[in-house]
Scaffold this active site. Structure first.
Site, mmCIF file in Angstrom:
data_model
loop_
_atom_site.group_PDB
_atom_site.id
_atom_site.type_symbol
_atom_site.label_atom_id
_atom_site.label_comp_id
_atom_site.label_asym_id
_atom_site.label_seq_id
_atom_site.Cartn_x
_atom_site.Cartn_y
_atom_site.Cartn_z
ATOM 1 N NE ARG A 64 -4.045 52.399 -3.092
ATOM 2 C CZ ARG A 64 -4.944 52.216 -4.064
ATOM 3 N NH1 ARG A 64 -6.158 51.741 -3.767
ATOM 4 N NH2 ARG A 64 -4.653 52.474 -5.308
ATOM 5 C CG HIS A 68 -2.510 57.064 -2.610
ATOM 6 N ND1 HIS A 68 -2.564 56.428 -3.833
ATOM 7 C CD2 HIS A 68 -1.718 56.289 -1.825
ATOM 8 C CE1 HIS A 68 -1.848 55.315 -3.779
ATOM 9 N NE2 HIS A 68 -1.328 55.215 -2.563
ATOM 10 C CG HIS A 220 2.995 48.251 2.350
ATOM 11 N ND1 HIS A 220 4.114 48.393 1.550
ATOM 12 C CD2 HIS A 220 2.035 49.036 1.781
ATOM 13 C CE1 HIS A 220 3.840 49.204 0.548
ATOM 14 N NE2 HIS A 220 2.590 49.619 0.669
ATOM 15 C CB THR A 221 1.355 45.830 9.005
ATOM 16 O OG1 THR A 221 1.015 44.675 9.769
ATOM 17 C CG2 THR A 221 0.585 47.017 9.532
ATOM 18 C CD1 TRP A 252 3.936 44.321 1.173
ATOM 19 C CD2 TRP A 252 1.774 44.858 1.074
ATOM 20 N NE1 TRP A 252 3.767 45.178 0.113
ATOM 21 C CE2 TRP A 252 2.446 45.531 0.028
ATOM 22 C CE3 TRP A 252 0.387 45.060 1.211
ATOM 23 C CZ2 TRP A 252 1.800 46.379 -0.874
ATOM 24 C CZ3 TRP A 252 -0.260 45.892 0.322
ATOM 25 C CH2 TRP A 252 0.439 46.539 -0.708
ATOM 26 C CG ASP A 281 7.140 46.062 0.038
ATOM 27 O OD1 ASP A 281 6.763 47.049 0.687
ATOM 28 O OD2 ASP A 281 6.429 45.470 -0.793
#
Length: 331
Positions: A64, A68, A220-221, A252, A281
């Site tokens: 992340r 970002h 997002h896994t 998720w 999603d």
């Protein structure tokens, strides 16, 4: 100015003794000489990052952080570092305090000792290297990263203070604009009428397309969403209540420290209310242009890994200005 911890520099005294004007006090001038990419330290840092990430089960937050940082890129701005992207400006206030970056100081703190040990590696290289390492350690593809990024810097007189306490950068123009990263659902600050439109506005601004949007969504896994940080998710679920790491949040996928294609299968099924599905999603299956890619990745993990690798590599180089000798590969 050159950031003293980000780019090794030799201080060179330029003397004008033979030509200095008579009666004028001579004051030596310091010039920063940029070194080439330090491949030895890059290799050693990669080994160190593997140990750190594994010991702390920090794969998700490390990914992340890198996303970002690089995801602020604006292809319509030509000046560096004003264009945003993978330049490590996220380590400075005000950017680290943007709402979308809540909790990411923890990720910087994880990487900081590695930076201190290998000062010849820039922050931007460390952030992006750590992300690729985290993906691979979690069972994902090996990403053929390139290194030699320059860091966005702060004025020399405030460096020590900023490195110790991350005070406000005196050059906030080197930090990205807030609102450049995707939200989980509406109402959207950019005025988008739908989650799909919002994702396109965000990612098209970076120069990425629909396939890359859906492939990167598969990141997002890994990880969890914490309502106190993002405003999304439950305080805890059966998958997160015992950690590892700090317990809580909503993931998720059931195995949220494993990188695979399960994000697509569970998002498509939506048969487990313990798992998070945000409007953005849901868009990868609801949007007609996104759906073919999402269906493909749900059915074929190898295809997902191939497209994810290409998208991750492209994301990691958005807005990059390379050091002398960069980019380097094969590490």
């Amino acid at each position: 100015m050159i950031h003293a911890r980000s780019i090794p520099a030799a201080r060179v005294q330029t003397r004008a003794a033979r030509s200095k004007p008579t009666g004028v006090a001579f004051r030596p001038r310091s010039v920063a000489v940029m070194a080439a990419v330090n491949t030895d330290q890059l290799k050693a840092a990669k080994v160190e990052l593997k140990e750190v990430i594994t010991s702390k089960s920090s794969n998700p937050i490390i990914v992340r952080l890198a996303w970002h940082d690089s995801g602020t890129y604006n292809k319509n701005i030509t000046d560096w570092p004003a264009c945003g992207g993978a330049n490590a400006s996220i380590r400075f206030k005000p950017e680290i305090n943007h709402g979308c970056n809540a909790g990411l100081q923890n990720a910087i703190d994880i990487i900081e000792p590695v930076k201190a040990k290998f000062p010849g590696v820039t922050y931007s290289d460390l952030f992006q290297m750590a992300s690729a390492v985290a993906i691979e350690l979690a069972g994902g593809p090996k990403i053929p990263m390139r290194y030699g990024r320059k860091d966005a810097t702060a004025p020399e007189q405030t460096l020590a203070l900023q490195r110790a306490t991350y005070q406000d950068a005196s050059t906030p123009e080197q930090c990205a604009t807030e609102g450049y990263l995707p939200g989980g659902g509406g109402p959207f600050d950019d005025g988008s009428a739908s989650p799909g439109d919002h994702l396109r506005k965000i990612f098209y601004r970076m120069g990425l397309g629909d396939k890359e949007i859906v492939a990167l969504s598969g990141g997002h896994t890994l990880g969890r969403s914490r309502p106190d940080r993002s405003g999304w998710g439950k305080a805890e679920t059966k998958y997160t209540k015992d950690g590892p790491g700090n317990p809580g949040g909503q993931s998720w996928t059931p195995d949220w420290l494993v990188f695979n294609n399960s994000y697509y299968t569970v998002t498509k099924a939506q048969d487990d209310d313990e798992l998070l599905v945000m409007p953005t999603d849901n868009a990868i299956f609801a949007d007609e242009a996104f759906r073919p890619y999402a269906e493909k990745y749900a059915a074929d993990e190898a295809a997902f890994f191939t497209d994810y690798t290409a998208a991750h590599l492209k994301l990691s180089e958005l807005g990059v200005e390379w050091q002398e000798g960069g980019p380097v590969t094969g590490l």
